[in-house]
Design a protein around this motif. Sequence first.
Motif, PDB file in Angstrom:
ATOM      1  N   ALA A  87       0.804  -1.220   0.000  1.00 27.08           N
ATOM      2  CA  ALA A  87       0.000   0.000   0.000  1.00 27.08           C
ATOM      3  C   ALA A  87       0.840   1.274   0.000  1.00 27.08           C
ATOM      4  CB  ALA A  87      -0.920  -0.004   1.227  1.00 27.08           C
ATOM      5  N   THR A  88       2.166   1.132  -0.045  1.00 33.00           N
ATOM      6  CA  THR A  88       3.051   2.294   0.012  1.00 33.00           C
ATOM      7  C   THR A  88       3.407   2.774  -1.390  1.00 33.00           C
ATOM      8  OG1 THR A  88       4.000   1.496   2.098  1.00 33.00           O
ATOM      9  CG2 THR A  88       5.269   3.148   0.855  1.00 33.00           C
ATOM     10  N   PRO A  89       3.040   3.992  -1.768  1.00 36.66           N
ATOM     11  CA  PRO A  89       3.353   4.501  -3.113  1.00 36.66           C
ATOM     12  C   PRO A  89       4.860   4.668  -3.298  1.00 36.66           C
ATOM     13  CG  PRO A  89       1.672   5.848  -2.016  1.00 36.66           C
ATOM     14  CD  PRO A  89       2.264   4.963  -0.971  1.00 36.66           C
ATOM     15  N   THR A  90       5.344   4.426  -4.516  1.00 35.10           N
ATOM     16  CA  THR A  90       6.756   4.626  -4.826  1.00 35.10           C
ATOM     17  C   THR A  90       6.938   4.765  -6.329  1.00 35.10           C
ATOM     18  OG1 THR A  90       8.997   3.721  -4.564  1.00 35.10           O
ATOM     19  CG2 THR A  90       7.245   2.152  -5.022  1.00 35.10           C
ATOM     20  N   ASP A  91       8.016   5.452  -6.705  1.00 36.03           N
ATOM     21  CA  ASP A  91       8.407   5.534  -8.107  1.00 36.03           C
ATOM     22  C   ASP A  91       9.452   4.475  -8.450  1.00 36.03           C
ATOM     23  OD1 ASP A  91       6.742   7.725  -8.637  1.00 36.03           O
ATOM     24  OD2 ASP A  91       8.271   9.157  -7.968  1.00 36.03           O
ATOM     25  N   ARG A  92       9.896   3.743  -7.463  1.00 39.71           N
ATOM     26  CA  ARG A  92      10.876   2.688  -7.705  1.00 39.71           C
ATOM     27  C   ARG A  92      10.227   1.546  -8.490  1.00 39.71           C
ATOM     28  NH1 ARG A  92      15.391   2.012  -4.740  1.00 39.71           N
ATOM     29  NH2 ARG A  92      14.981  -0.222  -4.733  1.00 39.71           N
ATOM     30  N   VAL A  93      11.026   0.845  -9.279  1.00 37.44           N
ATOM     31  CA  VAL A  93      10.516  -0.236 -10.113  1.00 37.44           C
ATOM     32  C   VAL A  93      11.230  -1.536  -9.769  1.00 37.44           C
ATOM     33  CG1 VAL A  93      10.240  -1.124 -12.457  1.00 37.44           C
ATOM     34  CG2 VAL A  93       9.938   1.328 -11.992  1.00 37.44           C
ATOM     35  N   ASN A  94      10.450  -2.555  -9.422  1.00 36.57           N
ATOM     36  CA  ASN A  94      10.993  -3.893  -9.231  1.00 36.57           C
ATOM     37  C   ASN A  94      10.957  -4.678 -10.538  1.00 36.57           C
ATOM     38  OD1 ASN A  94       9.904  -6.949  -8.665  1.00 36.57           O
ATOM     39  ND2 ASN A  94      11.650  -6.416  -7.368  1.00 36.57           N
ATOM     40  N   ALA A  95       9.827  -4.637 -11.238  1.00 35.38           N
ATOM     41  CA  ALA A  95       9.685  -5.349 -12.514  1.00 35.38           C
ATOM     42  C   ALA A  95       8.675  -4.602 -13.372  1.00 35.38           C
ATOM     43  CB  ALA A  95       9.226  -6.783 -12.278  1.00 35.38           C
ATOM     44  N   ASP A  96       8.973  -4.479 -14.659  1.00 35.16           N
ATOM     45  CA  ASP A  96       8.026  -3.845 -15.570  1.00 35.16           C
ATOM     46  C   ASP A  96       7.415  -4.894 -16.497  1.00 35.16           C
ATOM     47  OD1 ASP A  96       9.996  -4.421 -17.452  1.00 35.16           O
ATOM     48  OD2 ASP A  96      10.691  -2.353 -17.611  1.00 35.16           O
ATOM     49  N   GLN A  97       6.481  -4.459 -17.315  1.00 29.86           N
ATOM     50  CA  GLN A  97       5.765  -5.403 -18.172  1.00 29.86           C
ATOM     51  C   GLN A  97       6.687  -6.125 -19.135  1.00 29.86           C
ATOM     52  OE1 GLN A  97       2.143  -6.232 -18.159  1.00 29.86           O
ATOM     53  NE2 GLN A  97       3.334  -7.883 -19.074  1.00 29.86           N
ATOM     54  N   ALA A  98       7.673  -5.420 -19.683  1.00 25.78           N
ATOM     55  CA  ALA A  98       8.588  -6.041 -20.642  1.00 25.78           C
ATOM     56  C   ALA A  98       9.350  -7.206 -20.010  1.00 25.78           C
ATOM     57  CB  ALA A  98       9.557  -5.000 -21.195  1.00 25.78           C
ATOM     58  N   LEU A  99       9.825  -7.010 -18.780  1.00 23.54           N
ATOM     59  CA  LEU A  99      10.556  -8.075 -18.087  1.00 23.54           C
ATOM     60  C   LEU A  99       9.649  -9.266 -17.820  1.00 23.54           C
ATOM     61  CD1 LEU A  99      13.033  -9.171 -16.562  1.00 23.54           C
ATOM     62  CD2 LEU A  99      12.200  -7.948 -14.534  1.00 23.54           C
ATOM     63  N   ILE A 100       8.443  -8.997 -17.343  1.00 23.57           N
ATOM     64  CA  ILE A 100       7.513 -10.070 -17.009  1.00 23.57           C
ATOM     65  C   ILE A 100       7.128 -10.861 -18.249  1.00 23.57           C
ATOM     66  CG2 ILE A 100       5.185 -10.523 -16.134  1.00 23.57           C
ATOM     67  CD1 ILE A 100       5.739  -7.799 -14.491  1.00 23.57           C
ATOM     68  N   THR A 101       6.817 -10.160 -19.327  1.00 26.23           N
ATOM     69  CA  THR A 101       6.470 -10.838 -20.579  1.00 26.23           C
ATOM     70  C   THR A 101       7.627 -11.696 -21.062  1.00 26.23           C
ATOM     71  OG1 THR A 101       4.947  -9.061 -21.211  1.00 26.23           O
ATOM     72  CG2 THR A 101       5.783 -10.482 -22.972  1.00 26.23           C
ATOM     73  N   GLY A 102       8.831 -11.149 -21.001  1.00 26.60           N
ATOM     74  CA  GLY A 102       9.993 -11.891 -21.467  1.00 26.60           C
ATOM     75  C   GLY A 102      10.239 -13.160 -20.689  1.00 26.60           C
ATOM     76  N   ARG A 103      10.148 -13.076 -19.359  1.00 26.78           N
ATOM     77  CA  ARG A 103      10.392 -14.254 -18.530  1.00 26.78           C
ATOM     78  C   ARG A 103       9.334 -15.330 -18.777  1.00 26.78           C
ATOM     79  NH1 ARG A 103      14.848 -13.327 -18.224  1.00 26.78           N
ATOM     80  NH2 ARG A 103      16.079 -12.497 -16.487  1.00 26.78           N
ATOM     81  N   ILE A 104       8.061 -14.941 -18.806  1.00 23.35           N
ATOM     82  CA  ILE A 104       6.991 -15.922 -18.978  1.00 23.35           C
ATOM     83  C   ILE A 104       7.072 -16.571 -20.351  1.00 23.35           C
ATOM     84  CG2 ILE A 104       4.490 -16.200 -19.189  1.00 23.35           C
ATOM     85  CD1 ILE A 104       4.175 -14.170 -16.937  1.00 23.35           C
ATOM     86  N   GLN A 105       7.288 -15.788 -21.387  1.00 17.90           N
ATOM     87  CA  GLN A 105       7.355 -16.353 -22.736  1.00 17.90           C
ATOM     88  C   GLN A 105       8.605 -17.185 -22.944  1.00 17.90           C
ATOM     89  OE1 GLN A 105       6.791 -13.039 -25.437  1.00 17.90           O
ATOM     90  NE2 GLN A 105       4.554 -13.157 -25.238  1.00 17.90           N
ATOM     91  N   GLN A 106       9.667 -16.866 -22.213  1.00 21.95           N
ATOM     92  CA  GLN A 106      10.897 -17.645 -22.321  1.00 21.95           C
ATOM     93  C   GLN A 106      10.664 -19.098 -21.932  1.00 21.95           C
ATOM     94  OE1 GLN A 106      13.955 -16.366 -19.595  1.00 21.95           O
ATOM     95  NE2 GLN A 106      15.465 -17.848 -20.336  1.00 21.95           N
ATOM     96  N   HIS A 107       9.838 -19.309 -20.915  1.00 28.08           N
ATOM     97  CA  HIS A 107       9.640 -20.670 -20.403  1.00 28.08           C
ATOM     98  C   HIS A 107       8.320 -21.296 -20.829  1.00 28.08           C
ATOM     99  CE1 HIS A 107      13.241 -20.847 -17.885  1.00 28.08           C
ATOM    100  NE2 HIS A 107      13.022 -19.561 -17.639  1.00 28.08           N
ATOM    101  N   PHE A 108       7.319 -20.479 -21.111  1.00 28.19           N
ATOM    102  CA  PHE A 108       5.997 -21.030 -21.388  1.00 28.19           C
ATOM    103  C   PHE A 108       5.419 -20.585 -22.725  1.00 28.19           C
ATOM    104  CE2 PHE A 108       6.358 -20.236 -16.719  1.00 28.19           C
ATOM    105  CZ  PHE A 108       6.667 -21.543 -16.380  1.00 28.19           C
ATOM    106  N   GLY A 109       6.228 -19.886 -23.512  1.00 25.99           N
ATOM    107  CA  GLY A 109       5.767 -19.463 -24.831  1.00 25.99           C
ATOM    108  C   GLY A 109       4.531 -18.587 -24.749  1.00 25.99           C
TER     109      GLY A 109
END
Length: 290
Positions: A160-182
Motif C-alpha cells: 500500500a506504500t506509493p513509490t516511483d521505484r521499479v521492481n519489474a516492468d511489463q517487458a521483463l515479465i512478458t519476457g520471462r513468462i514467454q521464455q519458459h511457457f511461450g
Amino acid sequence: MSEQLDHPSVLDSDGRTLSVDLSEADAQFRQWMYENLSHAAEHFGLTVAGQVRLGWLDRSISAPVRASGRRLWLRVVSEDKQWIGDDFWTGNLDANVFATLPKPQVLDVYEWEEWRQQRAELMTLAPGSPCSPTDTVRHALDLPDSWWTELRRTIEVIAATPTDRVNADQALITGRIQQHFGNSANPVVRQWETVHGDLHWANLMGPDFMLLDWELWGRGPAGTDAATLLCYSLLVPETAERVRDTFAHVLDTDAGRLAQLYVASRLLHRVVKSDHPDLAAPLRKLVETL
C-alpha cells in the motif's frame, strides 16, 4: 580499525564454510572483498565483531560490527559502474521510509571507487537468525502464529506504500513468462503494487519477525511477494501450505496466479544458471496447477 578477518570462517550465501580450493581469480576477488569490508569498517571507526558472510555471487560482504559498545551491521556491495544507476543501488537506504516495519534501518552510507563502485551501508543489527541459510527452505519451520501475522501485515503495508521505484516492468515479465511457457499464458499484468521483491527464507528472521535485504523493492505485479515465498517453500509441503493459507486472499486470484507464473519463470531462469536445481521439478508442478 577493523580486526583481522578470519578467512576460513567466512560463510557463503548457503551458510557453508568456504572451501580453500578456490580458483585463483575467485580467491583474489574474495580477498579484495575482505579488504573492502576492512576499508569500510576503518572509515566508520568500527571493529568487525562476528561471522563474515559473502552474498550472492560474492557481490557483497557483510558482518556484525561494534562501535562504542553498540552492535551494528556493515554491508559492502561491489558493482560495475554501468549498473549503479538502477533502483537497487539505493534500495536499502530508500527503504528507511518504512520506519514502522520490523526491518534494519540504514544509519550511514559511504561510497568509493576502486576498479568497481563500492557502497558500504551501516545499519541496525537484526536480532535472531535467518529462518534458513538458503533462499529455499529445506526443513520444517517452527514459527509462532504471531510471526505469520506480522509477515502478512508487513507485506500489506509494503503493497500500500506509493513509490516511483521499479521492481519489474511489463517487458521483463512478458519476457520471462514467454521464455519458459511461450504463448500458453497471457502475461499482461492488470494489477500492480509495491513489493519487497526478494521475499525468501534467508531474508526472514526468527523467532521474532524481521525482513532483510531491501535492494529490490519497488512496483511489481500484485502478489509477487506471496508468490515468491511460496515458490521458495515448495520443498517443504507443510511450509508451502502455511504460506498458501497466509496469502490465500492474494494467491487465489487472477493477479496472484499470474504472479506465481512470473515468479516460477524467473526462478526457472535461475535454475538454468545452476541456482537451486532441486526447485525445478516442484516449480514445474506448480505451474501445471495454474
